[in-house]
Design a protein around this motif. Structure first.
Motif, PDB file in Angstrom:
ATOM      1  N   HIS A  68       2.249  -2.360  10.455  1.00  0.00           N
ATOM      2  CA  HIS A  68       2.614  -2.178   9.049  1.00  0.00           C
ATOM      3  C   HIS A  68       3.834  -3.027   8.683  1.00  0.00           C
ATOM      4  CE1 HIS A  68      -0.252   0.780   7.776  1.00  0.00           C
ATOM      5  NE2 HIS A  68       0.101   1.658   8.700  1.00  0.00           N
ATOM      6  N   ARG A  69       4.806  -3.067   9.571  1.00  0.00           N
ATOM      7  CA  ARG A  69       6.009  -3.871   9.319  1.00  0.00           C
ATOM      8  C   ARG A  69       5.636  -5.338   9.135  1.00  0.00           C
ATOM      9  NH1 ARG A  69      11.270  -1.644  11.421  1.00  0.00           N
ATOM     10  NH2 ARG A  69      11.838  -3.818  11.671  1.00  0.00           N
ATOM     11  N   GLY A  70       4.723  -5.819   9.964  1.00  0.00           N
ATOM     12  CA  GLY A  70       4.272  -7.205   9.835  1.00  0.00           C
ATOM     13  C   GLY A  70       3.592  -7.463   8.509  1.00  0.00           C
ATOM     14  N   HIS A  71       2.752  -6.521   8.073  1.00  0.00           N
ATOM     15  CA  HIS A  71       2.070  -6.671   6.783  1.00  0.00           C
ATOM     16  C   HIS A  71       3.063  -6.668   5.623  1.00  0.00           C
ATOM     17  CE1 HIS A  71      -1.885  -4.909   8.623  1.00  0.00           C
ATOM     18  NE2 HIS A  71      -1.692  -6.174   8.936  1.00  0.00           N
ATOM     19  N   ILE A  72       4.072  -5.800   5.721  1.00  0.00           N
ATOM     20  CA  ILE A  72       5.090  -5.729   4.664  1.00  0.00           C
ATOM     21  C   ILE A  72       5.835  -7.053   4.559  1.00  0.00           C
ATOM     22  CG2 ILE A  72       7.246  -4.620   3.941  1.00  0.00           C
ATOM     23  CD1 ILE A  72       6.146  -2.068   5.455  1.00  0.00           C
ATOM     24  N   LYS A  73       6.267  -7.577   5.708  1.00  0.00           N
ATOM     25  CA  LYS A  73       6.992  -8.859   5.697  1.00  0.00           C
ATOM     26  C   LYS A  73       6.157  -9.957   5.069  1.00  0.00           C
ATOM     27  CE  LYS A  73       8.168  -8.980  10.094  1.00  0.00           C
ATOM     28  NZ  LYS A  73       8.754  -9.513  11.338  1.00  0.00           N
TER      29      LYS A  73
ATOM     30  N   SER B 244       0.852  -1.186   0.000  1.00  0.00           N
ATOM     31  CA  SER B 244       0.000   0.000   0.000  1.00  0.00           C
ATOM     32  C   SER B 244       0.891   1.240   0.000  1.00  0.00           C
ATOM     33  CB  SER B 244      -0.900   0.019   1.240  1.00  0.00           C
ATOM     34  OG  SER B 244      -0.118   0.260   2.407  1.00  0.00           O
ATOM     35  N   ASP B 245       0.293   2.400  -0.221  1.00  0.00           N
ATOM     36  CA  ASP B 245       1.065   3.647  -0.229  1.00  0.00           C
ATOM     37  C   ASP B 245       1.779   3.858   1.107  1.00  0.00           C
ATOM     38  OD1 ASP B 245       0.164   4.192  -2.801  1.00  0.00           O
ATOM     39  OD2 ASP B 245      -1.597   5.269  -2.075  1.00  0.00           O
ATOM     40  N   ARG B 246       1.083   3.617   2.209  1.00  0.00           N
ATOM     41  CA  ARG B 246       1.679   3.802   3.538  1.00  0.00           C
ATOM     42  C   ARG B 246       2.799   2.789   3.774  1.00  0.00           C
ATOM     43  NH1 ARG B 246       2.209   7.879   6.639  1.00  0.00           N
ATOM     44  NH2 ARG B 246       0.201   8.130   7.654  1.00  0.00           N
ATOM     45  N   GLU B 247       2.600   1.536   3.345  1.00  0.00           N
ATOM     46  CA  GLU B 247       3.633   0.509   3.520  1.00  0.00           C
ATOM     47  C   GLU B 247       4.880   0.851   2.722  1.00  0.00           C
ATOM     48  OE1 GLU B 247       0.408  -3.098   4.288  1.00  0.00           O
ATOM     49  OE2 GLU B 247       1.321  -2.828   2.315  1.00  0.00           O
ATOM     50  N   LEU B 248       4.702   1.365   1.509  1.00  0.00           N
ATOM     51  CA  LEU B 248       5.848   1.767   0.697  1.00  0.00           C
ATOM     52  C   LEU B 248       6.596   2.914   1.361  1.00  0.00           C
ATOM     53  CD1 LEU B 248       7.601   1.663  -1.800  1.00  0.00           C
ATOM     54  CD2 LEU B 248       5.887   3.029  -3.008  1.00  0.00           C
ATOM     55  N   GLU B 249       5.859   3.833   1.963  1.00  0.00           N
ATOM     56  CA  GLU B 249       6.478   4.939   2.685  1.00  0.00           C
ATOM     57  C   GLU B 249       7.323   4.419   3.843  1.00  0.00           C
ATOM     58  OE1 GLU B 249       5.170   9.239   4.624  1.00  0.00           O
ATOM     59  OE2 GLU B 249       3.677   7.668   4.382  1.00  0.00           O
ATOM     60  N   ILE B 250       6.808   3.433   4.562  1.00  0.00           N
ATOM     61  CA  ILE B 250       7.535   2.880   5.706  1.00  0.00           C
ATOM     62  C   ILE B 250       8.772   2.122   5.236  1.00  0.00           C
ATOM     63  CG2 ILE B 250       7.398   1.122   7.526  1.00  0.00           C
ATOM     64  CD1 ILE B 250       4.538   2.127   8.065  1.00  0.00           C
TER      65      ILE B 250
ATOM     66  N   GLU C  64      11.285   6.223  15.517  1.00  0.00           N
ATOM     67  CA  GLU C  64      11.514   7.407  14.688  1.00  0.00           C
ATOM     68  C   GLU C  64      10.456   7.513  13.586  1.00  0.00           C
ATOM     69  OE1 GLU C  64      16.135   8.293  14.249  1.00  0.00           O
ATOM     70  OE2 GLU C  64      15.679   6.168  13.976  1.00  0.00           O
ATOM     71  N   ILE C  65      10.121   6.375  12.995  1.00  0.00           N
ATOM     72  CA  ILE C  65       9.104   6.363  11.939  1.00  0.00           C
ATOM     73  C   ILE C  65       7.753   6.783  12.501  1.00  0.00           C
ATOM     74  CG2 ILE C  65       7.813   4.881  10.337  1.00  0.00           C
ATOM     75  CD1 ILE C  65      10.400   3.227  10.031  1.00  0.00           C
ATOM     76  N   ALA C  66       7.422   6.263  13.679  1.00  0.00           N
ATOM     77  CA  ALA C  66       6.161   6.629  14.327  1.00  0.00           C
ATOM     78  C   ALA C  66       6.089   8.137  14.552  1.00  0.00           C
ATOM     79  CB  ALA C  66       6.010   5.880  15.648  1.00  0.00           C
ATOM     80  N   GLY C  67       7.198   8.726  15.008  1.00  0.00           N
ATOM     81  CA  GLY C  67       7.237  10.166  15.224  1.00  0.00           C
ATOM     82  C   GLY C  67       7.110  10.943  13.929  1.00  0.00           C
ATOM     83  N   ARG C  68       7.788  10.462  12.900  1.00  0.00           N
ATOM     84  CA  ARG C  68       7.752  11.150  11.610  1.00  0.00           C
ATOM     85  C   ARG C  68       6.336  11.140  11.016  1.00  0.00           C
ATOM     86  NH1 ARG C  68      11.396  11.613   7.104  1.00  0.00           N
ATOM     87  NH2 ARG C  68      13.078  11.607   8.643  1.00  0.00           N
ATOM     88  N   LEU C  69       5.643  10.013  11.164  1.00  0.00           N
ATOM     89  CA  LEU C  69       4.324   9.860  10.552  1.00  0.00           C
ATOM     90  C   LEU C  69       3.176  10.228  11.486  1.00  0.00           C
ATOM     91  CD1 LEU C  69       4.849   6.464   8.655  1.00  0.00           C
ATOM     92  CD2 LEU C  69       5.189   8.801   7.819  1.00  0.00           C
ATOM     93  N   HIS C  70       3.527  10.581  12.722  1.00  0.00           N
ATOM     94  CA  HIS C  70       2.513  10.949  13.719  1.00  0.00           C
ATOM     95  C   HIS C  70       1.517   9.809  13.968  1.00  0.00           C
ATOM     96  CE1 HIS C  70       4.124  14.976  13.496  1.00  0.00           C
ATOM     97  NE2 HIS C  70       3.878  15.029  12.211  1.00  0.00           N
ATOM     98  N   VAL C  71       2.062   8.605  14.102  1.00  0.00           N
ATOM     99  CA  VAL C  71       1.247   7.433  14.445  1.00  0.00           C
ATOM    100  C   VAL C  71       1.911   6.729  15.622  1.00  0.00           C
ATOM    101  CG1 VAL C  71       0.406   7.148  12.076  1.00  0.00           C
ATOM    102  CG2 VAL C  71       2.475   5.931  12.804  1.00  0.00           C
ATOM    103  N   SER C  72       1.234   5.721  16.180  1.00  0.00           N
ATOM    104  CA  SER C  72       1.797   4.996  17.313  1.00  0.00           C
ATOM    105  C   SER C  72       2.855   4.000  16.856  1.00  0.00           C
ATOM    106  CB  SER C  72       0.684   4.256  18.059  1.00  0.00           C
ATOM    107  OG  SER C  72       0.187   3.199  17.263  1.00  0.00           O
ATOM    108  N   VAL C  73       3.712   3.614  17.794  1.00  0.00           N
ATOM    109  CA  VAL C  73       4.711   2.582  17.518  1.00  0.00           C
ATOM    110  C   VAL C  73       4.019   1.281  17.124  1.00  0.00           C
ATOM    111  CG1 VAL C  73       6.497   1.128  18.580  1.00  0.00           C
ATOM    112  CG2 VAL C  73       6.488   3.598  19.009  1.00  0.00           C
ATOM    113  N   LYS C  74       2.913   0.982  17.795  1.00  0.00           N
ATOM    114  CA  LYS C  74       2.157  -0.245  17.491  1.00  0.00           C
ATOM    115  C   LYS C  74       1.664  -0.245  16.044  1.00  0.00           C
ATOM    116  CE  LYS C  74      -1.669  -3.122  19.106  1.00  0.00           C
ATOM    117  NZ  LYS C  74      -2.762  -3.267  20.097  1.00  0.00           N
TER     118      LYS C  74
END
Length: 219
Positions: free
Chosen positions: A187-192, A154-160, A172-182
């Motif tokens: 997203h990392r799990g979905h990408i894998k 997805s667009d968000r997964e590609l960004e990550i 750091e990614i959570a802070g950059r995207l203004h989302v939670s670490v969880k």
């Protein structure tokens, strides 16, 4: 009445260059500018421009998410994407999000105004290479093409993936995207899962390789 244009780019020099080009056109005018998605969204809602020129790489949400937000605010607002990112990967994503043009920053400057003109006349503007690629896919079908390894994301997964490959950790990614670490971990799990990676280390290696290949293509 002049067409009112808003610029979203996190580089002040790029914004100044675009503003100077717009100023040379008698029927166009700059109505505002922003360097991040949050400011852009609020200002676009307030100023209601006719057309927005958007970079893909922005602080907070990326340009793809901003395009979607712009079309939600007012579907009549036209969007032109100006980016350094590989058009073979991002052009179709931008068009699906609601943009009507994709211009590479490496292209000569007059193509930005050319793209703006095309979009204002109701046409879509992409490079000849992307146009041929899209027509080939339409005629021959996607099964005849070897997809990019990130095509399934997805667009968000590609960004990550891009942020991981640029050396950022989960927090750091959570802070950059203004989302939670969880959320980032999900997203990392979905990408894998989507690209058949087993471990966090494999994800990092995949992401670094993707970022390096993207830079080589732009060199």
């Amino acid at each position: 009445m002049k067409t009112r244009i808003f610029i979203v780019d996190d580089h002040a020099l790029v914004r100044r260059g675009l503003a100077a080009m717009i100023a040379l056109e008698s029927d166009l005018e700059l109505c505002g500018e922003a360097e991040d998605c949050a400011t852009a969204t609020s200002e676009i809602e307030r100023l209601k421009p006719d057309l927005v020129i958007v970079d893909i790489s922005l602080r907070g949400n990326n340009g793809i998410e901003l395009i979607k937000n712009i079309k939600i605010l007012d579907p009549r607002t036209q969007v032109v994407v100006l980016s350094v990112h590989d058009e073979s990967v991002y052009a179709l994503r931008a068009l699906k999000a609601g943009a009507k043009a994709y211009v590479m920053k490496q292209d000569v400057s007059y193509k930005v105004i050319e793209a703006v003109r095309k979009v204002l006349s109701g046409q879509i503007y992409v490079s000849e290479a992307v146009s041929v690629q899209m027509l080939d896919r339409l005629i021959k079908g996607p099964e005849h093409f070897s997809e990019s390894p990130v095509a399934v994301l997805s667009d968000r997964e590609l960004e990550i993936v891009t942020l991981i490959g640029s050396g950022l950790g989960t927090r750091e990614i959570a802070g950059r995207l203004h989302v939670s670490v969880k959320t980032v971990e999900t997203h990392r799990g979905h990408i894998k899962s989507k690209v058949n990676l087993r471990t966090a280390n494999e994800l990092v290696q995949f992401s670094v390789r993707w970022v390096e290949e993207s830079k080589r293509e732009l060199a």
